[in-house]
Design an enzyme around this catalytic site. Structure first.
Site, PDB file in Angstrom:
ATOM      1  CB  THR A 163       0.466  -3.581   6.467  1.00 31.21           C
ATOM      2  OG1 THR A 163      -0.791  -3.661   5.787  1.00 31.21           O
ATOM      3  CG2 THR A 163       0.989  -2.160   6.449  1.00 31.21           C
ATOM      4  CG  ASP A 164      -2.504  -7.328   3.796  1.00 32.74           C
ATOM      5  OD1 ASP A 164      -2.865  -6.564   4.709  1.00 32.74           O
ATOM      6  OD2 ASP A 164      -3.101  -7.411   2.714  1.00 32.74           O
ATOM      7  CB  SER A 175       2.637  -7.822   1.247  1.00 36.68           C
ATOM      8  OG  SER A 175       1.743  -7.621   2.297  1.00 36.68           O
ATOM      9  CB  THR A 230      -0.911  -0.021   1.252  1.00 38.18           C
ATOM     10  OG1 THR A 230      -1.780  -1.135   1.129  1.00 38.18           O
ATOM     11  CG2 THR A 230      -1.738   1.236   1.384  1.00 38.18           C
TER      12      THR A 230
HETATM   13  N1  ASP Z   1      -2.720  -5.443   0.893  1.00 40.11           N
HETATM   14  C1  ASP Z   1      -1.675  -4.484   1.194  1.00 40.11           C
HETATM   15  C2  ASP Z   1      -0.354  -5.209   1.174  1.00 40.11           C
HETATM   16  O1  ASP Z   1      -0.105  -5.933   2.091  1.00 40.11           O
HETATM   17  C3  ASP Z   1      -1.952  -3.859   2.494  1.00 40.11           C
HETATM   18  C4  ASP Z   1      -0.938  -2.850   2.964  1.00 40.11           C
HETATM   19  O2  ASP Z   1       0.162  -2.748   2.476  1.00 40.11           O
HETATM   20  O3  ASP Z   1      -1.298  -2.124   3.924  1.00 40.11           O
HETATM   21  O4  ASP Z   1       0.407  -5.067   0.251  1.00 40.11           O
END
Ligand code: ASP
Length: 308
Positions: A95-96, A62, A16
């Site tokens: 973050t995932d 991610s 993200t």
């Molecule tokens: N779906 C995103 C990822 O993990 C979520 C994020 O980065 O906050 O790439």
């Protein structure tokens, strides 16, 4: 001749933090992994105070992190850390699965220089993106920490072992369970709150040398009301190599699930028992315990054990 470690390498992998939405008010309807690592650095002008290099290792959401990218990333981190002029490596990530990547890198490399992962909960196009501050803080921590895999989010510094994503939307999405963060970043200054936990020695890149498509299949299942052994039997029939079970409480399992897992173990499938509780270890019991590792980190651990 260059003999002073004075540069920080930033590796981009997507997430993200590199996401774009059509509308600045939209913090969820974005596409992750759109903005290059060079552009992310440019979006945080105070980074000009540091000697930086960038490399785009991947560009993905991610949630889709995979073994091939982990292998690529571990090799890139190792290659850069081996350069005498490199002080530290920073990784931008989604973050995932950030906690899984952090734990994977710690177990494989246990780096003697800092490796700092950072991310964002809001895309780069948001009215108030959190990515630029997180990246600046991560670089500041990379310049001041000594070793190990760390994560920096929302002004907090976490270690790879205890870090967990604990909120699906809030900017303050990460926590170090049981201990609280290892430190804080305040106006670019790292203030330690606790000591880095003791960590096991590096397994080494040789452990993950096998072609990523041939890495073992380790599945993650849970105990819950009404859990039985049919899922385990289905996995066995499909040739699973390892099963991590997130038990209830102290890793407890329904009788039927436990019997099925013991049957799987008897047939050569490695089983590791963790807990679906947000914190705490699994103590005692018949099937092997994952200690205080979260289920997803126990899965990384079992994967690395099976690669031995
Ligand atoms: N779906 C995103 C990822 O993990 C979520 C994020 O980065 O906050 O790439």
């Amino acid at each position: 001749m260059q003999n002073k470690a004075d540069r920080i390498v930033i590796l981009g992998t997507g997430g993200t933090i590199a996401g774009k939405a059509a509308d600045a008010a939209d913090n969820v309807g974005y596409v992750a992994g759109q903005v290059s690592i060079e552009q992310l650095v440019q979006a945080a002008p105070p980074l000009a105070a540091y000697l930086l290099e960038t490399e785009q290792v991947a560009q993905l959401d991610s949630k889709d992190m995979d073994f091939a990218t982990w292998q690529l990333l571990a090799r890139a981190v190792d290659r850069h850390l081996a350069r005498p002029e490199v002080l530290a490596v920073v990784i931008t990530h989604g973050t995932d699965t950030l906690e899984e990547t952090a734990f994977f890198l710690q177990r494989v490399l246990a780096p003697g220089k800092p490796v700092v992962l950072t991310a964002a909960m809001r895309p780069s196009t948001a009215l108030m993106p959190d990515g630029p501050q997180n990246l600046l803080d991560a670089v500041a921590v990379a310049a001041q920490a000594e070793s190990g895999v760390l994560a920096v989010m929302n002004g907090r510094v976490h270690g790879a072992e205890r870090l967990r994503k604990v909120h699906s939307y809030a900017v303050d999405a990460f926590a170090s369970v049981e201990s609280g963060p290892l430190g804080l970043v305040e106006e670019g200054r790292l203030r330690w709150l606790g000591a880095m936990p003791e960590s096991a020695s590096a397994l080494g890149l040789s452990r993950i040398a096998k072609d990523a498509k041939d890495w073992p299949w380790v599945e993650l299942i849970q105990n819950y009301a009404g859990a039985d052994g049919r899922g385990v039997d289905a996995l066995l029939a499909q040739g699973v190599n390892g099963i991590v079970v997130a038990g209830t409480g102290n890793g407890t399992l329904s009788v039927r699930l436990s019997v099925a897992l013991e049957r799987a173990q008897a047939q050569g499938v490695r089983v590791l028992r963790s807990t679906r509780c947000d914190a705490g270890p699994v103590i005692g019991g018949v099937l092997p315990s994952a200690g205080a590792l979260s289920p997803v980190k126990a899965r990384v651990e079992l994967l690395l054990q099976l690669l031995a």
